[in-house]
Design an enzyme around this catalytic site. Structure first.
Site, PDB file in Angstrom:
ATOM      1  N   VAL A   5       1.228  -1.465   0.053  1.00 43.87           N
ATOM      2  CA  VAL A   5      -0.046  -0.150  -0.567  1.00 43.87           C
ATOM      3  C   VAL A   5       1.141   1.177  -0.496  1.00 43.87           C
ATOM      4  O   VAL A   5       1.915   1.160   0.324  1.00 43.87           O
ATOM      5  CB  VAL A   5      -1.305   0.091   1.204  1.00 43.87           C
ATOM      6  CG1 VAL A   5      -1.661  -1.031   1.473  1.00 43.87           C
ATOM      7  CG2 VAL A   5      -0.403  -0.140   2.651  1.00 43.87           C
ATOM      8  N   CYS A   6       0.237   2.548   0.030  1.00 43.75           N
ATOM      9  CA  CYS A   6       0.851   3.341   0.243  1.00 43.75           C
ATOM     10  C   CYS A   6       1.765   3.841   1.244  1.00 43.75           C
ATOM     11  O   CYS A   6       0.666   3.718   2.120  1.00 43.75           O
ATOM     12  CB  CYS A   6      -0.268   4.268  -0.126  1.00 43.75           C
ATOM     13  SG  CYS A   6      -0.338   4.555  -2.463  1.00 43.75           S
ATOM     14  N   PRO A   7       2.490   4.673   1.398  1.00 49.27           N
ATOM     15  CA  PRO A   7       3.521   5.042   0.679  1.00 49.27           C
ATOM     16  C   PRO A   7       4.821   3.787  -0.101  1.00 49.27           C
ATOM     17  O   PRO A   7       5.637   4.426  -0.414  1.00 49.27           O
ATOM     18  CB  PRO A   7       4.201   6.193   1.474  1.00 49.27           C
ATOM     19  CG  PRO A   7       4.305   6.426   2.797  1.00 49.27           C
ATOM     20  CD  PRO A   7       3.058   4.920   2.749  1.00 49.27           C
TER      21      PRO A   7
END
Ligand SMILES: [Zn+2]
Lengths: 80, 272
Positions: free
Chosen positions: A16-18
């Site tokens: 997932v981000c980041p």
């Protein structure tokens, strides 16, 4: 866009981000200018964020495309 | 350039890696760097803690004191249950709990003429957070002779001072003795018992020292060379004054009087 020669591929399914961007960046840093990286993503917000952050760092986004249900590819050419 | 980070390191340093000025390349530089901090006290606590968090791979700490209750008002590496423990040991425990990537080298000894060069020589950068003039002059002269960048800070009452001497480039950096040619005579400086201090001033100035060190390692921005930053906590003001190289400086001028290490007497032995 069928004739792009991919130099490196990074499978970021489950990320997932980041960290999708962080991991892409770490690979890009170790590539030579002109080389092409293909990143596979399954986290939808990253599909917008990763190319955006790469562009901010001066890289060349060649393609952002859905390749399957819930699966995307980003193709980027390392500029710097 | 190639580097291999563990999953844990990628997470730990992600906020650094995202920065264009740092990246994986910069993070590797930090992990490969060696910083020596003189004093694990009011200045050394915050600088060491942030340098450890940043992933500076080797941190040397010099201190021969033990943790005392009177330290805990500002020396955030230590804690109540560590009273009586050597400060370097307490500092090492806190740092290793924060970041196992950091190799801590504890120098549990007093700095003097005969050991200062040996202690400093293997490090890339030195941070002075010592609390007395004899040590400050020894550290300065040793860094000068060895060509090591020195980030110097001092705190008293509600005031802090900071400057960087870049002895890798001696022709363009003033030295500590351009500012203070000799230690002040006893009586001119407040005796140790009078040395009150708002604890947070050490936190601010020590953190700024860490900032200088990180910039030097990463080779980004501009170090505070030839400038003295003065912090006034009561009015929350920062002022920067220019520092000039003194043509008659006893250490860094063309015809220096001082060509080897000098050991001065400490006027007061009460330590805080
Ligand atoms: Zn000088």
């Amino acid at each position: 866009m069928e004739n792009i020669q991919i130099d490196k591929e990074l499978d970021l399914k489950g990320e997932v981000c980041p960290f999708t961007f962080v991991k892409s960046k770490l690979i890009l840093e170790q590539m030579n200018p002109g080389e092409i990286l293909r990143v596979i993503l399954d986290y939808e917000p990253s599909v917008e964020n990763v190319p955006k952050s790469m562009k901010e760092e001066g890289q060349d986004i060649l393609e952002v495309k859905q390749i399957d249900k819930g699966l995307w590819e980003v193709i980027v050419r390392k500029v710097r | 350039m190639s580097f291999q980070f563990t999953e844990e390191q990628i997470k730990r340093y992600s906020r650094h890696i995202i920065l264009p000025e740092v990246g994986g390349k910069g993070q590797k530089k930090l992990l490969d760097s060696k910083v020596l901090v003189i004093g694990a006290g009011g200045l050394g606590s915050p600088s060491l803690y942030y340098l450890a968090a940043a992933g500076v791979g080797t941190l040397g700490i010099v201190d021969f004191d033990v943790v005392d209750f009177s330290n805990l008002q500002r020396q955030i590496l230590h804690s109540t249950d560590r009273v009586g423990m050597p400060k370097v040991e307490s500092a090492k425990k806190t740092i290793q709990a924060l970041n196992p990537d950091v190799n801590v080298i504890a120098h549990n000894e007093k700095i003097h003429k005969n050991n200062v060069m040996d202690i400093i020589k293997d490090y890339d950068i030195v941070l002075d957070g010592s609390d007395n003039f004899p040590t400050r002059f020894l550290i300065n002269d040793a860094c000068f002779f060895l060509g090591k960048p020195l980030v110097s800070a001092a705190i008293l009452r509600f005031e802090g001072q900071l400057t960087t001497f870049d002895y890798r480039d001696k022709n363009n950096s003033p030295c500590y003795r351009c500012l203070f040619p000799e230690p002040p005579p006893p009586g001119l400086v407040p005796s140790c018992q009078e040395a009150g201090l708002l604890g947070v001033v050490g936190g601010i100035m020590g953190t700024l020292q860490a900032n200088e060190a990180l910039k030097l390692i990463l080779d980004i921005g501009e170090p505070l060379v030839g400038k003295l930053l003065v912090f006034d906590a009561l009015h929350t003001e920062f002022n920067v004054v220019k520092l000039r190289k003194d043509k008659g400086c006893p250490l860094c001028s063309e015809n220096p009087k001082i060509k080897e290490l000098v050991e001065y007497e400490q006027a007061c032995d009460v330590r805080f």
